[in-house]
Design a protein around this motif. Structure first.
Motif, PDB file in Angstrom:
ATOM      1  N   LEU A   1       0.806  -1.339  -0.084  1.00 25.02           N
ATOM      2  CA  LEU A   1       0.033  -0.077   0.076  1.00 25.02           C
ATOM      3  C   LEU A   1       0.834   1.157   0.011  1.00 25.02           C
ATOM      4  O   LEU A   1       0.543   2.256  -0.667  1.00 25.02           O
ATOM      5  CB  LEU A   1      -0.920  -0.136   1.021  1.00 25.02           C
ATOM      6  N   LYS A   2       1.864   1.364   0.863  1.00 23.45           N
ATOM      7  CA  LYS A   2       2.954   2.441   0.785  1.00 23.45           C
ATOM      8  C   LYS A   2       3.191   2.481  -0.702  1.00 23.45           C
ATOM      9  O   LYS A   2       3.620   3.711  -1.135  1.00 23.45           O
ATOM     10  CB  LYS A   2       4.082   2.191   1.783  1.00 23.45           C
ATOM     11  N   LYS A   3       3.934   1.690  -1.369  1.00 23.80           N
ATOM     12  CA  LYS A   3       4.298   1.638  -2.687  1.00 23.80           C
ATOM     13  C   LYS A   3       2.976   2.202  -3.507  1.00 23.80           C
ATOM     14  O   LYS A   3       3.445   3.127  -4.636  1.00 23.80           O
ATOM     15  CB  LYS A   3       4.791   0.406  -3.272  1.00 23.80           C
ATOM     16  N   LEU A   4       2.106   1.767  -3.657  1.00 24.36           N
ATOM     17  CA  LEU A   4       0.818   2.099  -4.443  1.00 24.36           C
ATOM     18  C   LEU A   4       0.671   3.624  -4.182  1.00 24.36           C
ATOM     19  O   LEU A   4       0.394   4.341  -5.206  1.00 24.36           O
ATOM     20  CB  LEU A   4      -0.348   1.254  -4.190  1.00 24.36           C
ATOM     21  N   LEU A   5       0.599   3.938  -2.686  1.00 23.75           N
ATOM     22  CA  LEU A   5       0.570   5.406  -2.525  1.00 23.75           C
ATOM     23  C   LEU A   5       1.534   6.346  -3.016  1.00 23.75           C
ATOM     24  O   LEU A   5       1.095   7.833  -3.150  1.00 23.75           O
ATOM     25  CB  LEU A   5       0.010   5.616  -1.110  1.00 23.75           C
ATOM     26  N   GLN A   6       2.622   5.844  -3.280  1.00 24.40           N
ATOM     27  CA  GLN A   6       3.601   6.822  -3.917  1.00 24.40           C
ATOM     28  C   GLN A   6       3.233   7.093  -5.214  1.00 24.40           C
ATOM     29  O   GLN A   6       3.457   8.187  -5.825  1.00 24.40           O
ATOM     30  CB  GLN A   6       4.947   6.223  -4.008  1.00 24.40           C
ATOM     31  N   ILE A   7       2.107   6.256  -6.098  1.00 29.95           N
ATOM     32  CA  ILE A   7       1.936   6.526  -7.329  1.00 29.95           C
ATOM     33  C   ILE A   7       0.366   7.147  -7.379  1.00 29.95           C
ATOM     34  O   ILE A   7       0.279   7.999  -8.028  1.00 29.95           O
ATOM     35  CB  ILE A   7       2.044   5.332  -8.324  1.00 29.95           C
ATOM     36  N   PHE A   8      -0.268   6.356  -6.768  1.00 36.12           N
ATOM     37  CA  PHE A   8      -1.972   6.771  -6.816  1.00 36.12           C
ATOM     38  C   PHE A   8      -1.953   7.640  -5.477  1.00 36.12           C
ATOM     39  O   PHE A   8      -1.993   7.150  -4.234  1.00 36.12           O
ATOM     40  CB  PHE A   8      -2.892   5.616  -6.972  1.00 36.12           C
ATOM     41  N   LYS A   9      -2.437   8.975  -5.859  1.00 38.12           N
ATOM     42  CA  LYS A   9      -2.604   9.775  -4.562  1.00 38.12           C
ATOM     43  C   LYS A   9      -3.756   9.721  -3.949  1.00 38.12           C
ATOM     44  O   LYS A   9      -4.916   9.401  -4.671  1.00 38.12           O
ATOM     45  CB  LYS A   9      -2.423  11.246  -5.231  1.00 38.12           C
ATOM     46  N   PRO A  10      -3.853   9.823  -2.704  1.00 33.73           N
ATOM     47  CA  PRO A  10      -5.373   9.668  -1.993  1.00 33.73           C
ATOM     48  C   PRO A  10      -6.073  11.080  -2.438  1.00 33.73           C
ATOM     49  O   PRO A  10      -5.381  12.255  -2.132  1.00 33.73           O
ATOM     50  CB  PRO A  10      -5.004   9.525  -0.483  1.00 33.73           C
ATOM     51  N   ALA A  11      -7.325  11.021  -2.602  1.00 33.60           N
ATOM     52  CA  ALA A  11      -8.230  12.124  -2.726  1.00 33.60           C
ATOM     53  C   ALA A  11      -8.968  12.072  -1.657  1.00 33.60           C
ATOM     54  O   ALA A  11      -9.625  11.127  -1.032  1.00 33.60           O
ATOM     55  CB  ALA A  11      -8.999  11.913  -3.930  1.00 33.60           C
ATOM     56  N   THR A  12      -9.052  13.292  -0.982  1.00 33.85           N
ATOM     57  CA  THR A  12      -9.716  13.638   0.486  1.00 33.85           C
ATOM     58  C   THR A  12     -11.205  13.179   0.336  1.00 33.85           C
ATOM     59  O   THR A  12     -11.836  13.634  -0.609  1.00 33.85           O
ATOM     60  CB  THR A  12      -9.470  14.825   0.888  1.00 33.85           C
ATOM     61  N   VAL A  13     -11.803  12.597   1.507  1.00 35.46           N
ATOM     62  CA  VAL A  13     -13.130  12.233   1.600  1.00 35.46           C
ATOM     63  C   VAL A  13     -13.595  13.083   2.753  1.00 35.46           C
ATOM     64  O   VAL A  13     -13.119  12.888   3.945  1.00 35.46           O
ATOM     65  CB  VAL A  13     -13.569  10.750   1.625  1.00 35.46           C
ATOM     66  N   SER A  14     -14.477  13.804   2.491  1.00 35.15           N
ATOM     67  CA  SER A  14     -15.027  14.711   3.499  1.00 35.15           C
ATOM     68  C   SER A  14     -16.397  14.396   4.219  1.00 35.15           C
ATOM     69  O   SER A  14     -17.074  13.728   3.495  1.00 35.15           O
ATOM     70  CB  SER A  14     -15.143  16.291   3.387  1.00 35.15           C
ATOM     71  N   SER A  15     -16.909  14.945   5.130  1.00 39.71           N
ATOM     72  CA  SER A  15     -18.368  14.770   5.477  1.00 39.71           C
ATOM     73  C   SER A  15     -19.227  15.000   4.515  1.00 39.71           C
ATOM     74  O   SER A  15     -20.256  14.407   4.263  1.00 39.71           O
ATOM     75  CB  SER A  15     -18.520  15.232   6.897  1.00 39.71           C
ATOM     76  N   TYR A  16     -18.694  16.255   3.831  1.00 42.29           N
ATOM     77  CA  TYR A  16     -19.881  16.643   2.803  1.00 42.29           C
ATOM     78  C   TYR A  16     -19.765  15.381   1.632  1.00 42.29           C
ATOM     79  O   TYR A  16     -21.195  15.352   1.211  1.00 42.29           O
ATOM     80  CB  TYR A  16     -19.048  17.777   2.227  1.00 42.29           C
ATOM     81  N   HIS A  17     -18.846  14.728   1.262  1.00 44.16           N
ATOM     82  CA  HIS A  17     -18.881  13.628   0.333  1.00 44.16           C
ATOM     83  C   HIS A  17     -19.828  12.511   0.835  1.00 44.16           C
ATOM     84  O   HIS A  17     -20.547  11.995   0.293  1.00 44.16           O
ATOM     85  CB  HIS A  17     -17.661  13.234   0.162  1.00 44.16           C
ATOM     86  N   ILE A  18     -19.513  12.367   1.859  1.00 46.42           N
ATOM     87  CA  ILE A  18     -20.329  11.086   2.853  1.00 46.42           C
ATOM     88  C   ILE A  18     -22.052  11.411   2.765  1.00 46.42           C
ATOM     89  O   ILE A  18     -22.652  10.464   2.232  1.00 46.42           O
ATOM     90  CB  ILE A  18     -20.242  10.874   4.086  1.00 46.42           C
ATOM     91  N   TYR A  19     -22.400  12.614   3.048  1.00 44.44           N
ATOM     92  CA  TYR A  19     -23.730  13.084   2.965  1.00 44.44           C
ATOM     93  C   TYR A  19     -24.184  13.170   1.526  1.00 44.44           C
ATOM     94  O   TYR A  19     -25.313  12.735   1.179  1.00 44.44           O
ATOM     95  CB  TYR A  19     -23.826  14.272   3.577  1.00 44.44           C
ATOM     96  N   GLN A  20     -23.358  13.573   0.664  1.00 43.79           N
ATOM     97  CA  GLN A  20     -23.685  13.429  -0.855  1.00 43.79           C
ATOM     98  C   GLN A  20     -24.018  12.260  -1.450  1.00 43.79           C
ATOM     99  O   GLN A  20     -25.026  11.982  -2.143  1.00 43.79           O
ATOM    100  CB  GLN A  20     -22.707  14.109  -1.643  1.00 43.79           C
ATOM    101  N   ALA A  21     -23.011  11.337  -1.196  1.00 44.28           N
ATOM    102  CA  ALA A  21     -23.076   9.705  -1.557  1.00 44.28           C
ATOM    103  C   ALA A  21     -24.561   9.316  -1.112  1.00 44.28           C
ATOM    104  O   ALA A  21     -25.047   8.497  -1.649  1.00 44.28           O
ATOM    105  CB  ALA A  21     -21.820   9.192  -1.046  1.00 44.28           C
TER     106      ALA A  21
END
Length: 138
Positions: free
Chosen positions: A64-84
């Motif tokens: 996962l550390k190697k993967l995250l060096q390439i695929f960046k994490p996109a923030t998930v906020s409470s707004y996103h959760i409510y929208q979903a």
């Protein structure tokens, strides 16, 4: 071009599952800065949980550390959760990823579960389809 990688595609890479080759090509495009690739931050816990069952906790963390060096994490906020929650999709995880991709915004969502995104306004393609998109745009 920005893309959001769904959990199943990230797992294809980490676990070298049958669809590994196409997912690895996307990983390679990202490494060479042809595209920017992201995973939703909420998917990262799922990726770890599933992968550690197959390869063990220590190997899953390292992968996962190697993967995250390439695929960046996109923030998930409470707004996103409510929208979903308001989307009323069958798969809540995919609805969260969609909302994150929409707000980011990304150009494509890459998944092997196209049926989970039938209401998406973002183009949703399989890894194989995305490779064809890259080939056309190169």
């Amino acid at each position: 071009m920005k893309i959001l990688i769904n959990t199943n595609v990230a797992l294809d890479i980490l676990l070298q599952r049958p669809d590994y080759t196409n997912a690895a090509l996307i990983f390679s495009f990202t490494q060479r800065n042809v595209i920017e690739s992201y995973n939703s931050a909420s998917a990262i816990t799922d990726i770890f949980y599933i992968s550690q069952k197959d390869i063990g906790k220590k190997a899953a963390k390292e992968s996962l550390k190697k993967l995250l060096q390439i695929f960046k994490p996109a923030t998930v906020s409470s707004y996103h959760i409510y929208q979903a929650l308001d989307l009323d999709w069958d798969d809540f995880e995919d609805s969260v990823q969609y909302v994150v991709g929409e707000s980011f915004p990304v150009d494509y969502i890459i998944t092997r579960n196209l049926n989970d995104y039938t209401s998406s306004s973002i183009p949703v393609v399989t890894p194989e389809q995305f490779i064809k998109v890259i080939a056309i745009n190169s």
